[in-house]
Design an enzyme around this catalytic site. Structure first.
Site, PDB file in Angstrom:
ATOM      1  N   ASP A  79     -58.972   6.466   0.822  1.00  0.00           N
ATOM      2  CA  ASP A  79     -60.178   5.655   0.998  1.00  0.00           C
ATOM      3  C   ASP A  79     -61.305   6.147   0.094  1.00  0.00           C
ATOM      4  OD1 ASP A  79     -58.548   4.854   3.064  1.00  0.00           O
ATOM      5  OD2 ASP A  79     -60.152   4.763   4.536  1.00  0.00           O
ATOM      6  N   HIS A 107     -57.317  -1.493  -1.421  1.00  0.00           N
ATOM      7  CA  HIS A 107     -57.243  -2.502  -0.360  1.00  0.00           C
ATOM      8  C   HIS A 107     -58.545  -3.267  -0.189  1.00  0.00           C
ATOM      9  CE1 HIS A 107     -53.744  -0.109   1.745  1.00  0.00           C
ATOM     10  NE2 HIS A 107     -53.447  -0.515   0.528  1.00  0.00           N
ATOM     11  N   LYS A 113     -61.193  -5.972   9.999  1.00  0.00           N
ATOM     12  CA  LYS A 113     -59.984  -5.670  10.767  1.00  0.00           C
ATOM     13  C   LYS A 113     -60.367  -4.941  12.050  1.00  0.00           C
ATOM     14  CE  LYS A 113     -59.285  -1.656   7.676  1.00  0.00           C
ATOM     15  NZ  LYS A 113     -58.336  -0.775   6.994  1.00  0.00           N
ATOM     16  N   ARG A 152     -62.111  -7.841   3.823  1.00  0.00           N
ATOM     17  CA  ARG A 152     -61.385  -7.823   5.097  1.00  0.00           C
ATOM     18  C   ARG A 152     -62.273  -7.312   6.222  1.00  0.00           C
ATOM     19  NH1 ARG A 152     -55.980  -4.131   5.874  1.00  0.00           N
ATOM     20  NH2 ARG A 152     -57.323  -2.696   4.685  1.00  0.00           N
ATOM     21  N   ASP A 165     -56.287   2.700  -1.291  1.00  0.00           N
ATOM     22  CA  ASP A 165     -56.593   2.262   0.075  1.00  0.00           C
ATOM     23  C   ASP A 165     -57.943   1.568   0.043  1.00  0.00           C
ATOM     24  OD1 ASP A 165     -56.936   2.288   3.095  1.00  0.00           O
ATOM     25  OD2 ASP A 165     -55.070   3.413   2.929  1.00  0.00           O
ATOM     26  N   ASP A 166     -58.632   1.503   1.179  1.00  0.00           N
ATOM     27  CA  ASP A 166     -59.902   0.794   1.220  1.00  0.00           C
ATOM     28  C   ASP A 166     -60.894   1.373   0.224  1.00  0.00           C
ATOM     29  OD1 ASP A 166     -59.112  -0.922   3.288  1.00  0.00           O
ATOM     30  OD2 ASP A 166     -59.755   0.499   4.827  1.00  0.00           O
TER      31      ASP A 166
END
Length: 385
Positions: A204, A246, A279, A277, A224-225
């Site tokens: 991240d 991501h 989530k 996103r 990742d994010d």
């Protein structure tokens, strides 16, 4: 002749200015807005130099701290607790020696700290840890590489290179984080330990659990994010570049969490699994996500979703829960998103119209390419997708 009582009052006035109140409520950009977590620490008017962990204790007593090039001992955290209002400047790169352990590798704490990396690097030697498994197994990877925990002030102009796991965690309230480059791009390629998969995982860029935070003018290249907001209020993420991971995320949202007053503006996202996103964990309860505004963002090369809002995390489009209430989601200005041919443009996967409440204004969103996607249990108006 001045009476002793007047002198005492004058001295008290001076010290009341120098030491922030434990209940200080500062509202300007880069200033703390809340109850002080750290006790007041008055610094000496001197310059402290750090060239090893042994230097830290004495150097952080000064109002000016210089960090020279050095290597942090394996298995140790570089913890910096400067005096209130101190200025910290990097004059060389810092490398963190290899050891399998939990971390973190570096922590900055205190009140109203100005940290200037001057373009220097915090090198986590992630290539020695990466095995394609991230935090799911294999090599134990210290994380995060950097934890920015000071309340008030700023943190800027640093390269965070090859973090073993998560790169930067922000837990400090009332701060501005700018001109940070998170470069985990080397993790895109397989290595001898990753069985043909990208070596980096769970890297991240910015994880935020704090209030009154701005992250701006930064670059993230990872797996990742780019951004993950886990809790917090009044958070701005603006004019940043994200690639290879991501995308920009709110969440995942666990139980008993509030996220509100979020602005995502002027960012560019490219070649990411999903570009934007929200989530929330399928099993979470008593949490809210509200007042989230996306303005003037651009995205391209979205691999699976252009926009994904789901209450079924960790599944993208599984059975959604209803324990997190999402409301007031707005796309304003001009947001343009281009997805790959086998990606969905917009998917919204809500457990009920009560858990995704109100009418969401998507008039500022245009998504092209791919397939239409599905909107479940959400009232959305406007937009082209």
């Amino acid at each position: 002749m001045i009476s002793s009582s007047i002198c005492v009052v004058a001295l008290l006035a001076v010290f009341s200015i120098a030491a922030p109140s434990s209940s200080s409520r500062l509202t300007s950009r880069g200033q703390f807005n809340g109850t002080r977590r750290y006790p007041s620490k008055l610094g000496k008017r001197c310059t402290g130099t750090i060239a090893s962990l042994a230097d830290v204790s004495a150097a952080q007593e000064c109002t000016t701290v210089i960090i020279n090039e050095f290597t942090v001992d394996a298995g140790e955290t570089f913890t910096l607790e400067p005096a209130d209002g101190a200025t910290v400047t990097m004059a060389g790169d810092v490398t963190f020696a290899f050891k399998e352990w939990d971390g973190p590798l570096m922590v900055v704490e205190g009140n109203d700290i100005t940290f200037d990396g001057a373009g220097h690097t915090l090198n986590g030697l992630g290539e020695q840890y990466w095995d394609g498994l991230g935090s799911s197994g294999g090599t134990t990877k210290p994380a995060p590489l950097l934890r920015i925990n000071h309340d008030g002030g700023s943190f800027s102009n640093v390269v965070v290179l090859n973090s073993p796991g998560r790169a930067t965690a922000i837990g400090g309230n009332g701060i501005v984080v700018s001109e940070i480059t998170v470069d985990n791009s080397a993790g895109d390629q397989p290595n001898a330990m990753s069985d043909g998969q990208p070596a980096g995982a769970n890297t991240d860029g910015f994880d935020i659990s704090a209030d009154d935070v701005t992250v701006e003018n930064s670059v993230v290249m990872n797996q990742d994010d780019c951004l993950a907001i886990n809790r917090g209020t009044n958070i701005n993420f603006e004019n940043n570049q994200c690639s290879g991971g991501h995308g920009i995320s709110i969440g995942s949202i666990s139980s008993d969490v509030t996220v509100t007053g979020i602005t995502i503006s002027g960012n560019t996202v490219s070649d990411s699994m999903q570009c934007f996103r929200i989530k929330t964990d399928a099993t979470s309860t008593d949490s809210t996500v509200s007042d989230v505004t996306y303005t003037n963002n651009k995205a391209s090369g979205c691999e699976e979703f252009g926009v994904l809002i789901t209450q079924s995390y960790p599944d993208a489009l599984g059975t959604p829960g209803t324990g997190v209430v999402i409301s007031d989601i707005t796309w304003s200005g001009t947001n343009t998103v281009s997805v790959n041919s086998d990606a969905d443009r917009v998917d919204i996967n809500c457990g009920s119209l009560s858990s995704c409440s109100g009418t969401w204004d998507f008039s500022g969103l245009t998504v092209t390419g791919g397939s239409e996607g599905t909107i479940l249990n959400a009232d959305v108006s406007g937009g082209s997708f």
